[in-house]
Design a protein around this motif. Structure first.
Motif, PDB file in Angstrom:
ATOM      1  N   GLY A  78       0.858  -1.271  -0.139  1.00  0.00           N
ATOM      2  CA  GLY A  78       0.070   0.072   0.004  1.00  0.00           C
ATOM      3  C   GLY A  78       0.921   1.058  -0.087  1.00  0.00           C
ATOM      4  N   THR A  79       0.841   2.260  -0.799  1.00  0.00           N
ATOM      5  CA  THR A  79       1.451   3.393  -0.850  1.00  0.00           C
ATOM      6  C   THR A  79       0.453   4.581  -0.951  1.00  0.00           C
ATOM      7  N   HIS A  80       0.987   5.568   0.117  1.00  0.00           N
ATOM      8  CA  HIS A  80      -0.058   6.598   0.636  1.00  0.00           C
ATOM      9  C   HIS A  80       0.639   7.966   0.544  1.00  0.00           C
ATOM     10  N   ASP A  81      -0.326   9.069   0.301  1.00  0.00           N
ATOM     11  CA  ASP A  81       0.213  10.485   0.167  1.00  0.00           C
ATOM     12  C   ASP A  81       0.057  10.689   1.969  1.00  0.00           C
ATOM     13  N   LEU A  82       1.398  10.753   2.471  1.00  0.00           N
ATOM     14  CA  LEU A  82       1.651  10.945   3.976  1.00  0.00           C
ATOM     15  C   LEU A  82       1.084  12.411   4.421  1.00  0.00           C
ATOM     16  N   ASP A  83       0.953  13.385   3.533  1.00  0.00           N
ATOM     17  CA  ASP A  83       0.630  14.658   3.840  1.00  0.00           C
ATOM     18  C   ASP A  83      -0.868  14.784   4.166  1.00  0.00           C
ATOM     19  N   THR A  84      -1.520  13.719   3.793  1.00  0.00           N
ATOM     20  CA  THR A  84      -3.103  13.659   4.069  1.00  0.00           C
ATOM     21  C   THR A  84      -3.450  12.963   4.937  1.00  0.00           C
ATOM     22  N   ILE A  85      -2.466  12.181   6.010  1.00  0.00           N
ATOM     23  CA  ILE A  85      -2.869  11.705   6.968  1.00  0.00           C
ATOM     24  C   ILE A  85      -1.989  11.929   8.094  1.00  0.00           C
ATOM     25  N   GLN A  86      -2.238  11.234   9.251  1.00  0.00           N
ATOM     26  CA  GLN A  86      -1.571  11.554  10.693  1.00  0.00           C
ATOM     27  C   GLN A  86      -1.183  10.428  11.496  1.00  0.00           C
ATOM     28  N   GLY A  87       0.036   9.973  11.613  1.00  0.00           N
ATOM     29  CA  GLY A  87       0.504   8.953  12.474  1.00  0.00           C
ATOM     30  C   GLY A  87       0.355   9.408  13.840  1.00  0.00           C
ATOM     31  N   PRO A  88       0.578   8.426  14.826  1.00  0.00           N
ATOM     32  CA  PRO A  88       0.611   6.925  14.597  1.00  0.00           C
ATOM     33  C   PRO A  88      -0.164   6.265  13.772  1.00  0.00           C
ATOM     34  N   PHE A  89       0.117   5.200  13.239  1.00  0.00           N
ATOM     35  CA  PHE A  89      -0.800   4.339  12.653  1.00  0.00           C
ATOM     36  C   PHE A  89      -1.333   3.116  13.243  1.00  0.00           C
ATOM     37  N   THR A  90      -2.243   2.289  12.883  1.00  0.00           N
ATOM     38  CA  THR A  90      -2.505   1.184  13.415  1.00  0.00           C
ATOM     39  C   THR A  90      -2.981  -0.014  12.656  1.00  0.00           C
ATOM     40  N   TYR A  91      -2.527  -1.287  12.781  1.00  0.00           N
ATOM     41  CA  TYR A  91      -2.777  -2.263  11.891  1.00  0.00           C
ATOM     42  C   TYR A  91      -3.722  -2.997  12.835  1.00  0.00           C
ATOM     43  N   ASP A  92      -4.847  -3.318  12.200  1.00  0.00           N
ATOM     44  CA  ASP A  92      -5.988  -4.171  13.118  1.00  0.00           C
ATOM     45  C   ASP A  92      -6.681  -5.090  12.308  1.00  0.00           C
ATOM     46  N   ALA A  93      -7.341  -5.955  12.583  1.00  0.00           N
ATOM     47  CA  ALA A  93      -8.248  -6.568  12.176  1.00  0.00           C
ATOM     48  C   ALA A  93      -9.841  -6.715  12.633  1.00  0.00           C
ATOM     49  N   LYS A  94     -10.719  -6.368  11.923  1.00  0.00           N
ATOM     50  CA  LYS A  94     -12.009  -6.025  12.411  1.00  0.00           C
ATOM     51  C   LYS A  94     -12.941  -6.772  11.741  1.00  0.00           C
ATOM     52  N   PRO A  95     -14.300  -7.042  12.300  1.00  0.00           N
ATOM     53  CA  PRO A  95     -15.267  -7.775  11.687  1.00  0.00           C
ATOM     54  C   PRO A  95     -15.682  -6.850  10.314  1.00  0.00           C
ATOM     55  N   PRO A  96     -15.894  -7.351   9.042  1.00  0.00           N
ATOM     56  CA  PRO A  96     -16.169  -6.662   7.915  1.00  0.00           C
ATOM     57  C   PRO A  96     -17.116  -5.499   7.964  1.00  0.00           C
ATOM     58  N   PRO A  97     -18.437  -5.659   8.645  1.00  0.00           N
ATOM     59  CA  PRO A  97     -19.422  -4.585   8.654  1.00  0.00           C
ATOM     60  C   PRO A  97     -18.934  -3.359   9.332  1.00  0.00           C
ATOM     61  N   GLU A  98     -17.711  -3.317  10.302  1.00  0.00           N
ATOM     62  CA  GLU A  98     -17.139  -2.235  11.011  1.00  0.00           C
ATOM     63  C   GLU A  98     -16.245  -1.567  10.172  1.00  0.00           C
ATOM     64  N   ILE A  99     -15.941  -1.861   8.963  1.00  0.00           N
ATOM     65  CA  ILE A  99     -15.000  -1.380   8.204  1.00  0.00           C
ATOM     66  C   ILE A  99     -15.617  -0.409   7.226  1.00  0.00           C
ATOM     67  N   LYS A 100     -15.300   0.905   7.208  1.00  0.00           N
ATOM     68  CA  LYS A 100     -16.219   1.710   6.206  1.00  0.00           C
ATOM     69  C   LYS A 100     -15.561   2.770   5.853  1.00  0.00           C
ATOM     70  N   PHE A 101     -15.068   3.087   4.420  1.00  0.00           N
ATOM     71  CA  PHE A 101     -14.202   4.003   3.915  1.00  0.00           C
ATOM     72  C   PHE A 101     -14.450   4.099   2.531  1.00  0.00           C
ATOM     73  N   VAL A 102     -14.055   5.269   1.886  1.00  0.00           N
ATOM     74  CA  VAL A 102     -14.012   5.503   0.675  1.00  0.00           C
ATOM     75  C   VAL A 102     -13.022   4.727  -0.248  1.00  0.00           C
ATOM     76  N   ALA A 103     -13.213   3.757  -0.971  1.00  0.00           N
ATOM     77  CA  ALA A 103     -12.095   2.905  -1.438  1.00  0.00           C
ATOM     78  C   ALA A 103     -11.340   3.591  -2.836  1.00  0.00           C
ATOM     79  N   LEU A 104     -10.247   3.393  -3.038  1.00  0.00           N
ATOM     80  CA  LEU A 104      -9.393   3.857  -4.159  1.00  0.00           C
ATOM     81  C   LEU A 104     -10.440   4.129  -5.368  1.00  0.00           C
ATOM     82  N   ASN A 105     -10.456   5.263  -6.021  1.00  0.00           N
ATOM     83  CA  ASN A 105     -11.183   5.704  -7.343  1.00  0.00           C
ATOM     84  C   ASN A 105     -12.843   5.568  -7.197  1.00  0.00           C
TER      85      ASN A 105
END
Length: 479
Positions: free
Chosen positions: A151-178
């Motif tokens: 995964g490659t990301h524009d760092l200036d659009t986000i703010q650390g620290p970052f978290t790597y987690d595993a969640k139940p699918p219905p709890e994951i909600k975001f605007v996917a690429l494109n």
């Protein structure tokens, strides 16, 4: 082998010379590669392809899978530049980017590594090359994202620290690429079930109770590996600082992929070949710094190398040949030994034999003089082979047709379908079978012959088939 396309104009500019295809083909051969012209069928579909050449890359040369690495390697080979030195800088504790791994990821994709490249200047062509390299690595060493996903990301659009987690699918909600609409993971899976590009990857995590997800301090989702990134962090020509994360199930391959990505594209940084480290706090609380960018040394013997290749050159000449292959080398012990530095781009160099191969490539296979071996011997056929050849001849003359079937088969073929248990067969099992058809080495030839008959039911009877071949049994005496 993977193939990359390069624009002729970019190649000529990088090498400072206009090449004919024949000249470029010869250069590639000298470097251990193979060039291809665009075929007429492809030209008919895409006339702009006439401006490109293709190059076949060995599957283990991850550093040549993009134009940046290829041009860099050719320039070093032609002694137009020295091999670059890759440098990892580690910011102070209060400034370093951190990635925290939660225990929930262990059952899905347990490993993650990350890095930052700063002050990057991208063009449309370099962004395309950046994405193409990711695709090549996904398909090659990443085994279609099953082992490693990037995964490659524009760092200036986000703010650390970052978290790597595993969640139940219905709890994951975001605007996917494109995409323009926010969706949950199940909705995205339904959307991508008809997408030719992403559909093959859905099965990697589809049956898992939790899906991996990476998010920042403000709960902005960067990616749902290994499927899709978020649109919020999309790389553009205006991107200046890039955050790169790799997740996977194979830590060694994950490190190789991260090293390859950052070494190839850090050339676009304001200070080329400088990579910023990221701290990964693992699920057990321990801390690891990525990327490692390891430099290590190997020592080869000059006389032994000459003997293995069939040449006679001095230690100085050998060291120069290796330096041309991006393996900085120095002569030691009065010219009898060569100390070779292995850079973080050359993960294909594992043993001394890999270094000897590079000596042969740089020397030129066509320059190695063919010699008749000094040893004389009389060949003789193994008795078992002589017997089987006689049997084949006699059985064939009796009107039977010989078949040749796979030496590997499924457990059911040699057990259930023959009325036996798998324990009775004393079969040798494959540790990591890729398909259910190749799980064990066959203990009998009968399943292969029966399958052949089953696939030739339309042929006129009688079917008179035979096979003489090897079967494999586990040696019980070895435990």
């Amino acid at each position: 082998m993977p193939t990359i396309s390069i624009k002729k104009t970019d190649l000529f500019e990088a090498l400072g010379k206009i090449y004919t295809f024949k000249e470029f083909d010869e250069l590639c051969f000298d470097f251990g590669l193979e060039a291809e012209e665009i075929d007429e069928e492809e030209l008919a579909l895409n006339p702009e392809a006439a401006l490109e050449w293709k190059v076949e890359i060995p599957a283990n040369r991850y550093d040549l899978l993009c134009r940046e690495g290829l041009f860099r390697g050719l320039r070093v080979f032609l002694q137009m530049m020295e091999a670059p030195r890759y440098k990892r800088i580690q910011p102070d504790k209060d400034k370093i980017q951190r990635m925290t791994v939660l225990p929930s990821t262990e059952a899905v994709r347990p490993y993650v590594a990350a890095a930052v490249i700063r002050n990057v200047t991208f063009t449309q062509d370099s962004i395309k090359s950046f994405m193409d390299l990711q695709d090549k690595l996904h398909h090659n060493i990443g085994r279609r994202r099953a082992l490693v996903a990037i995964g490659t990301h524009d760092l200036d659009t986000i703010q650390g620290p970052f978290t790597y987690d595993a969640k139940p699918p219905p709890e994951i909600k975001f605007v996917a690429l494109n995409q323009t609409k926010e969706m949950t993971a199940p909705q995205l899976f339904e959307l991508y079930s008809t997408d030719s590009h992403l559909k093959p990857y859905l099965s990697i995590i589809q049956d898992k109770p939790r899906y991996p997800v990476i998010y920042d301090k403000n709960n902005v989702i960067l990616s749902m590996p290994p499927i899709i990134n978020g649109d919020h962090t999309k790389i553009t020509q205006n991107t200046k600082n890039v955050f790169i994360e790799c997740t996977g199930t194979d830590l060694m391959k994950l490190k190789i992929v991260l090293d390859t990505i950052v070494t190839m594209f850090s050339q676009y940084c304001k200070e080329p070949y400088v990579i910023e480290a990221v701290e990964v706090i693992q699920a057990d609380g321990t801390s690891v710094i990525h990327p490692e960018l390891p430099y290590r040394f190997e020592v080869i013997d000059v006389a032994d190398t000459n003997k293995k290749i069939g040449i006679d050159i001095t230690g100085d000449e050998m060291a120069n040949l290796l330096t041309k292959m991006c393996l900085e080398s120095t002569v030691k012990k009065k010219g009898t030994k060569i100390k070779v530095e292995i850079p973080p781009t050359r993960h294909d160099v594992i043993h001394a034999c890999d270094i000897i191969e590079d000596v042969a490539i740089a020397f030129g296979y066509n320059n190695i003089v063919k010699r008749i071996p000094n040893t004389n011997c009389v060949a003789n056929q193994f008795p078992i082979n002589k017997l089987t050849d006689l049997l084949r001849s006699e059985i064939a003359m009796a009107g039977f047709t010989e078949v040749l079937t796979f030496a590997l088969c499924s457990r059911e073929d040699i057990a259930d379908k023959l009325g036996k248990t798998i324990e009775e067969t004393n079969a040798v099992h494959i540790a990591n079978p890729k398909t259910q058809e190749f799980q064990v080495a066959r203990t009998t030839l009968l399943p292969g012959v029966l399958k052949t008959i089953g696939n030739n039911k339309g042929m006129p009877l009688p079917l008179k088939l035979f096979e003489i071949s090897d079967v494999v049994y586990k040696d019980k005496s070895t435990g």
